[in-house]
Design an enzyme around this catalytic site. Structure first.
Site, PDB file in Angstrom:
ATOM      1  N   SER A 241     -28.120 -26.584  47.572  1.00 31.45           N
ATOM      2  CA  SER A 241     -29.000 -27.474  48.813  1.00 31.45           C
ATOM      3  C   SER A 241     -30.022 -28.917  47.441  1.00 31.45           C
ATOM      4  O   SER A 241     -30.500 -29.391  48.035  1.00 31.45           O
ATOM      5  CB  SER A 241     -29.610 -26.510  49.020  1.00 31.45           C
ATOM      6  OG  SER A 241     -30.251 -25.599  48.226  1.00 31.45           O
ATOM      7  N   HIS A 271     -22.865 -20.172  49.924  1.00 30.87           N
ATOM      8  CA  HIS A 271     -24.532 -20.547  48.941  1.00 30.87           C
ATOM      9  C   HIS A 271     -25.305 -19.677  49.764  1.00 30.87           C
ATOM     10  O   HIS A 271     -25.317 -18.573  49.675  1.00 30.87           O
ATOM     11  CB  HIS A 271     -24.973 -22.300  48.756  1.00 30.87           C
ATOM     12  CG  HIS A 271     -26.350 -22.282  48.888  1.00 30.87           C
ATOM     13  ND1 HIS A 271     -27.206 -21.537  47.626  1.00 30.87           N
ATOM     14  CD2 HIS A 271     -26.767 -24.019  48.253  1.00 30.87           C
ATOM     15  CE1 HIS A 271     -28.326 -22.490  46.989  1.00 30.87           C
ATOM     16  NE2 HIS A 271     -28.284 -23.713  48.151  1.00 30.87           N
ATOM     17  N   HIS A 318     -23.169 -15.008  40.450  1.00 30.18           N
ATOM     18  CA  HIS A 318     -23.982 -16.662  40.271  1.00 30.18           C
ATOM     19  C   HIS A 318     -23.412 -17.304  39.339  1.00 30.18           C
ATOM     20  O   HIS A 318     -22.892 -16.607  38.308  1.00 30.18           O
ATOM     21  CB  HIS A 318     -25.371 -16.010  40.299  1.00 30.18           C
ATOM     22  CG  HIS A 318     -26.573 -16.791  40.070  1.00 30.18           C
ATOM     23  ND1 HIS A 318     -26.865 -18.493  39.626  1.00 30.18           N
ATOM     24  CD2 HIS A 318     -27.444 -17.395  41.210  1.00 30.18           C
ATOM     25  CE1 HIS A 318     -27.740 -19.050  40.536  1.00 30.18           C
ATOM     26  NE2 HIS A 318     -28.191 -18.240  41.490  1.00 30.18           N
ATOM     27  N   ARG A 327     -35.601 -11.966  42.077  1.00 28.39           N
ATOM     28  CA  ARG A 327     -35.118 -11.993  43.077  1.00 28.39           C
ATOM     29  C   ARG A 327     -34.565 -10.810  44.521  1.00 28.39           C
ATOM     30  O   ARG A 327     -35.308 -10.630  44.717  1.00 28.39           O
ATOM     31  CB  ARG A 327     -34.910 -13.171  44.252  1.00 28.39           C
ATOM     32  CG  ARG A 327     -35.659 -15.008  43.372  1.00 28.39           C
ATOM     33  CD  ARG A 327     -34.765 -16.075  43.357  1.00 28.39           C
ATOM     34  NE  ARG A 327     -33.413 -15.743  43.541  1.00 28.39           N
ATOM     35  CZ  ARG A 327     -32.127 -16.635  44.049  1.00 28.39           C
ATOM     36  NH1 ARG A 327     -32.569 -17.809  45.018  1.00 28.39           N
ATOM     37  NH2 ARG A 327     -30.936 -16.553  43.658  1.00 28.39           N
ATOM     38  N   ASP A 373     -29.583 -13.047  47.879  1.00 33.29           N
ATOM     39  CA  ASP A 373     -28.752 -12.545  49.224  1.00 33.29           C
ATOM     40  C   ASP A 373     -28.554 -10.917  49.732  1.00 33.29           C
ATOM     41  O   ASP A 373     -27.956 -10.895  50.367  1.00 33.29           O
ATOM     42  CB  ASP A 373     -27.459 -13.496  49.503  1.00 33.29           C
ATOM     43  CG  ASP A 373     -28.277 -14.690  48.939  1.00 33.29           C
ATOM     44  OD1 ASP A 373     -28.907 -15.197  50.105  1.00 33.29           O
ATOM     45  OD2 ASP A 373     -27.389 -15.872  48.451  1.00 33.29           O
TER      46      ASP A 373
HETATM   47  N1  CMX Z   1     -16.941 -11.490  44.602  1.00 34.27           N
HETATM   48  C1  CMX Z   1     -15.248 -11.491  44.347  1.00 34.27           C
HETATM   49  N2  CMX Z   1     -14.961 -12.864  43.562  1.00 34.27           N
HETATM   50  C2  CMX Z   1     -15.692 -13.030  42.831  1.00 34.27           C
HETATM   51  C3  CMX Z   1     -17.585 -12.795  43.152  1.00 34.27           C
HETATM   52  C4  CMX Z   1     -17.850 -12.073  44.265  1.00 34.27           C
HETATM   53  N3  CMX Z   1     -18.899 -11.561  44.053  1.00 34.27           N
HETATM   54  N4  CMX Z   1     -18.182 -14.004  41.855  1.00 34.27           N
HETATM   55  C5  CMX Z   1     -17.359 -14.659  41.867  1.00 34.27           C
HETATM   56  N5  CMX Z   1     -15.771 -14.516  41.574  1.00 34.27           N
HETATM   57  C6  CMX Z   1     -14.578 -15.166  41.483  1.00 34.27           C
HETATM   58  C7  CMX Z   1     -14.763 -16.473  41.750  1.00 34.27           C
HETATM   59  O1  CMX Z   1     -14.349 -16.578  43.128  1.00 34.27           O
HETATM   60  C8  CMX Z   1     -13.918 -16.714  40.845  1.00 34.27           C
HETATM   61  O2  CMX Z   1     -12.273 -15.904  40.909  1.00 34.27           O
HETATM   62  P1  CMX Z   1     -10.989 -17.627  40.694  1.00 34.27           P
HETATM   63  O3  CMX Z   1     -11.467 -17.958  39.493  1.00 34.27           O
HETATM   64  O4  CMX Z   1      -9.838 -16.809  41.627  1.00 34.27           O
HETATM   65  O5  CMX Z   1     -11.292 -18.337  41.874  1.00 34.27           O
HETATM   66  C9  CMX Z   1     -14.177 -16.003  39.977  1.00 34.27           C
HETATM   67  O6  CMX Z   1     -15.184 -14.756  39.832  1.00 34.27           O
HETATM   68  C10 CMX Z   1     -14.811 -16.544  39.060  1.00 34.27           C
HETATM   69  O7  CMX Z   1     -16.472 -17.086  38.890  1.00 34.27           O
HETATM   70  P2  CMX Z   1     -18.325 -16.963  38.573  1.00 34.27           P
HETATM   71  O8  CMX Z   1     -17.286 -18.191  37.613  1.00 34.27           O
HETATM   72  O9  CMX Z   1     -18.025 -15.794  37.941  1.00 34.27           O
HETATM   73  O10 CMX Z   1     -18.298 -17.688  39.831  1.00 34.27           O
HETATM   74  P3  CMX Z   1     -18.920 -19.015  40.406  1.00 34.27           P
HETATM   75  O11 CMX Z   1     -19.593 -19.173  39.546  1.00 34.27           O
HETATM   76  O12 CMX Z   1     -18.010 -19.600  40.412  1.00 34.27           O
HETATM   77  O13 CMX Z   1     -19.639 -19.142  41.353  1.00 34.27           O
HETATM   78  C11 CMX Z   1     -20.495 -18.234  43.501  1.00 34.27           C
HETATM   79  C12 CMX Z   1     -20.976 -18.303  41.604  1.00 34.27           C
HETATM   80  C13 CMX Z   1     -22.184 -17.152  43.469  1.00 34.27           C
HETATM   81  C14 CMX Z   1     -20.164 -19.077  44.072  1.00 34.27           C
HETATM   82  C15 CMX Z   1     -19.672 -16.571  43.242  1.00 34.27           C
HETATM   83  O14 CMX Z   1     -20.702 -15.498  41.840  1.00 34.27           O
HETATM   84  C16 CMX Z   1     -19.660 -15.894  44.275  1.00 34.27           C
HETATM   85  O15 CMX Z   1     -18.679 -15.953  45.535  1.00 34.27           O
HETATM   86  N6  CMX Z   1     -20.281 -14.955  44.515  1.00 34.27           N
HETATM   87  C17 CMX Z   1     -20.577 -14.269  46.787  1.00 34.27           C
HETATM   88  C18 CMX Z   1     -21.235 -15.196  47.168  1.00 34.27           C
HETATM   89  C19 CMX Z   1     -22.747 -14.906  46.858  1.00 34.27           C
HETATM   90  O16 CMX Z   1     -23.244 -14.205  47.415  1.00 34.27           O
HETATM   91  N7  CMX Z   1     -22.733 -16.840  46.808  1.00 34.27           N
HETATM   92  C20 CMX Z   1     -24.638 -16.507  47.370  1.00 34.27           C
HETATM   93  C21 CMX Z   1     -24.669 -17.083  45.497  1.00 34.27           C
HETATM   94  C22 CMX Z   1     -26.490 -17.452  45.521  1.00 34.27           C
HETATM   95  C23 CMX Z   1     -27.304 -18.468  46.279  1.00 34.27           C
HETATM   96  O17 CMX Z   1     -26.528 -19.508  46.386  1.00 34.27           O
HETATM   97  O18 CMX Z   1     -27.588 -18.350  47.896  1.00 34.27           O
END
Ligand code: CMX
Length: 434
Positions: A241, A271, A318, A327, A373
Site C-alpha cells: 500500500s 496484505h 511477514h 502491533r 492482522d
Molecule cells: N501460511 C502458509 N504459508 C506461508 C505463510 C503462512 N502464513 N507465510 C509464508 N508462507 C509461505 C509462502 O507462501 C512461501 O511459499 P512458497 O515458497 O510455496 O511460495 C514460503 O512460505 C516462503 O514465504 P516467506 O518468504 O516466508 O514470506 P513472503 O515474504 O513471501 O510473504 C506474507 C509474506 C505476509 C505474504 C506471507 O507470510 C503470507 O502469505 N502470510 C499470510 C497472509 C498474511 O497474514 N498477510 C498479512 C501481512 C501483514 C499485512 O501486510 O497486513
C-alpha cells in the site's frame, strides 16, 4: 496560511538542503548488492526507497520517526481520561518529525473536523453500487469520487511551479484524511445498518468521532479505535500500500489517485485483507470443530489441513519482520487488559501458541510469527463490530496517515517519477553465460 501548514513550510527549505548536501557528498556510495534471486523474489531485502516517516527493523519491529509502539503509547497525547495514543499525534510526529503536545494534537483534530465535508455526489456514487459490493470496492470508488475536490489537480492545471507542489498535496492529504472516516462510516452503515447514518460529532477527536459515526459510542471501543488507527498508519515504504501510493504519486497523480492505488493493494489477501481472512479462517475452524475452545492438537491438525490444501494461514508471516509483530503485541495487551476471558481471544491466544511451530516445521517460511492482522478482528468482534469484510477499510483509513504524510514529503523534497529498470530471463542468462 493556517498555522500547521505554516509550520510545515518552515521545515522544507532545510530538509531540501540536507538531502541535496547528502546526495552531493555520498551519492556515489553503495549501500547493497542486488542478487538475481531478489529480482524473481519480490525484491525482498532490496533497499530501494526513501520513506522518512517510519522504518521497520526485522528483529525489533516498526519505529515511527525513531519511536517504538510502546514508546508512543507512553509519549503521545491521549484523549482526556484515556490511555491510548491519539492518531492525530502520530500523524503530527510522522509529518513534522516532532513529538506533539496536547495543544498541537487538539489543533490537528480541529483542523480535520473543519475539513471533513463530503460532497453529496460521493454518497450518490456509493449508493449506485449494489450493497453486496465488498466494502473495499466501495471505499476505493468513494475515494475516486472524492477526487473532484483535488486541489493538486486544480493547481497543476493552473501552472503552479514545482517548488510549490507540496502545498496542494498537503491540502489534498489533509482533506482526504479528514473525510475518510465519514466515507468509511457511510459505507458501513449503508451495508450493515439499513442505510441509517449517524451525523458526525465535531467535538470528538478524529478516531472517537469515527467510532461514533460507525455507531459505537462505548468509550472502550473509542480507545480501541485510537490504538488501532495509531498502529496501522505506516510500516516503512516498501509494503504494497505504501509503495503504491508513492509510485503512483511520483507520476504527479494527485493524492486521491495515489491513495486509491494504495487501497487497491491493501485489499489483497496477502496484505490488508488478511485481517478479514483471519476471522474467516478462525470461524471456519471453530465451526468445523463443533464450536467452543479447540484443543492445541485440534488447532494443529486444522493448520496442517490448511497448508495441505495449498493455502496460507492468515495473520502469520511477514516479508520483513522476523519476530512477533509489536502491533500484534499491543493489541494482545489491550485484550489482556479489557477482555481476558473473551471466547475468541482465548482461541486467538491458543492459535498463537500452536501456529509458529507448525509453520517452522515446513522449513520454508521465513517468519512463523503473527503479524498485525492476526489480532485486530478479535478486538473488533468483542465490541460488536462483527461484519469482518469491513475490517480492511479500517486498516485503510489508518494507512492514509502514514502514506499521505510521506507523499507530502515526496513533493516537498521534489522526488522524481519512479522508474526502476527491468530485464528479461533471456538477457540474464546471456549475461551469466559469458
Ligand atoms: N501460511 C502458509 N504459508 C506461508 C505463510 C503462512 N502464513 N507465510 C509464508 N508462507 C509461505 C509462502 O507462501 C512461501 O511459499 P512458497 O515458497 O510455496 O511460495 C514460503 O512460505 C516462503 O514465504 P516467506 O518468504 O516466508 O514470506 P513472503 O515474504 O513471501 O510473504 C506474507 C509474506 C505476509 C505474504 C506471507 O507470510 C503470507 O502469505 N502470510 C499470510 C497472509 C498474511 O497474514 N498477510 C498479512 C501481512 C501483514 C499485512 O501486510 O497486513
Amino acid at each position: 496560511m493556517e498555522r500547521l501548514k505554516d509550520h510545515f513550510a518552515t521545515k522544507i527549505e532545510s530538509s531540501v538542503k540536507e538531502v541535496k548536501d547528502f546526495i552531493a557528498e555520498h551519492g556515489d556510495e553503495v549501500i547493497g548488492e542486488i542478487k538475481v534471486s531478489q529480482l524473481y523474489g519480490g525484491m525482498r531485502g532490496m533497499t530501494a526507497l526513501i520513506t522518512e516517516t517510519s522504518k521497520l527493523d526485522p528483529a525489533e519491529g516498526i519505529r515511527f520517526r525513531g519511536y517504538s509502539i510502546p514508546e508512543l503509547q507512553e509519549k503521545l497525547p491521549k484523549y482526556p481520561g484515556g490511555d491510548q495514543p491519539l492518531p492525530e499525534g502520530i500523524f503530527y510526529l510522522m509529518l513534522f518529525n516532532e513529538l506533539p503536545d496536547d495543544d498541537i494534537v487538539r489543533r490537528v483534530s480541529n483542523n480535520w473536523a473543519r475539513r471533513a465535508i463530503i460532497p453529496p455526489h460521493v454518497f450518490k456514487v456509493i449508493d449506485a453500487l449494489p450493497s453486496h459490493a465488498h466494502p473495499m470496492t466501495q471505499f476505493i470508488i468513494g475515494i475516486a469520487a472524492l477526487r473532484t475536490e483535488s486541489e493538486f489537480q486544480k493547481a497543476y492545471n493552473s501552472g503552479i511551479p514545482k517548488s510549490e507542489y507540496w502545498d496542494p498535496t498537503y491540502e489534498d492529504a489533509m482533506n482526504l484524511i479528514a473525510r475518510l472516516p465519514r466515507l468509511a462510516a457511510y459505507i458501513y452503515r449503508r451495508k450493515y445498518h439499513n442505510n441509517e447514518h449517524i451525523e458526525p460529532d465535531s467535538k470528538l477527536d478524529w478516531a472517537g468521532n469515527f467510532a461514533h459515526m460507525l455507531g459505537f459510542d462505548n468509550e472502550e471501543f473509542k480507545e480501541l479505535l485510537r490504538l488501532y488507527m495509531t498502529i496501522h498508519v505506516d510500516h516503512e515504504g516498501g509494503n504494497v500500500s505504501a509503495h503504491a501510493v508513492h509510485l503512483v504519486g511520483s507520476a504527479l497523480s494527485d493524492p486521491y489517485l495515489a491513495f486509491q492505488a494504495g487501497m487497491s493493494g491493501l485489499a489483497g489477501p496477502l496484505h490488508g485483507l488478511a485481517n478479514q481472512e483471519v476471522i474467516r479462517w478462525t470461524f471456519a475452524m471453530r465451526d468445523e470443530l463443533g464450536g467452543g475452545l479447540p484443543s492445541k492438537e485440534q488447532i494443529a491438525n486444522y493448520c496442517r489441513k490448511t497448508l495441505n490444501e495449498g493455502k496460507v494461514i492468515p495473520g502469520f508471516g511477514h516479508a520483513v519482520l522476523r519476530k512477533t509483530d509489536p502491533r500484534y503485541t499491543a493489541q494482545r495487551e489491550f485484550a489482556l487488559k479489557h477482555m481476558p476471558h473473551d471466547d475468541l481471544f482465548l482461541i486467538i491466544s491458543r492459535v498463537y501458541e500452536v501456529v509458529p511451530e507448525i509453520l517452522q516445521s515446513t522449513g520454508k517460511i521465513k517468519n512463523p510469527w503473527p503479524n498485525v492482522d492476526a489480532h485486530s478482528g478479535q478486538l473488533l468482534m468483542h465490541y460488536g463490530l462483527t461484519d469482518y469484510d469491513f475490517y480492511t477499510v479500517l486498516f485503510g483509513v489508518s494507512r492514509a496517515l502514514g502514506t499521505l504524510s510521506s507523499l507530502i514529503w515526496d513533493r516537498a523534497l521534489g522526488f522524481p517519477i519512479e522508474r526502476p529498470g527491468s530485464t528479461t530471463t533471456e538477457l540474464l542468462k546471456e549475461k551469466f553465460a559469458k
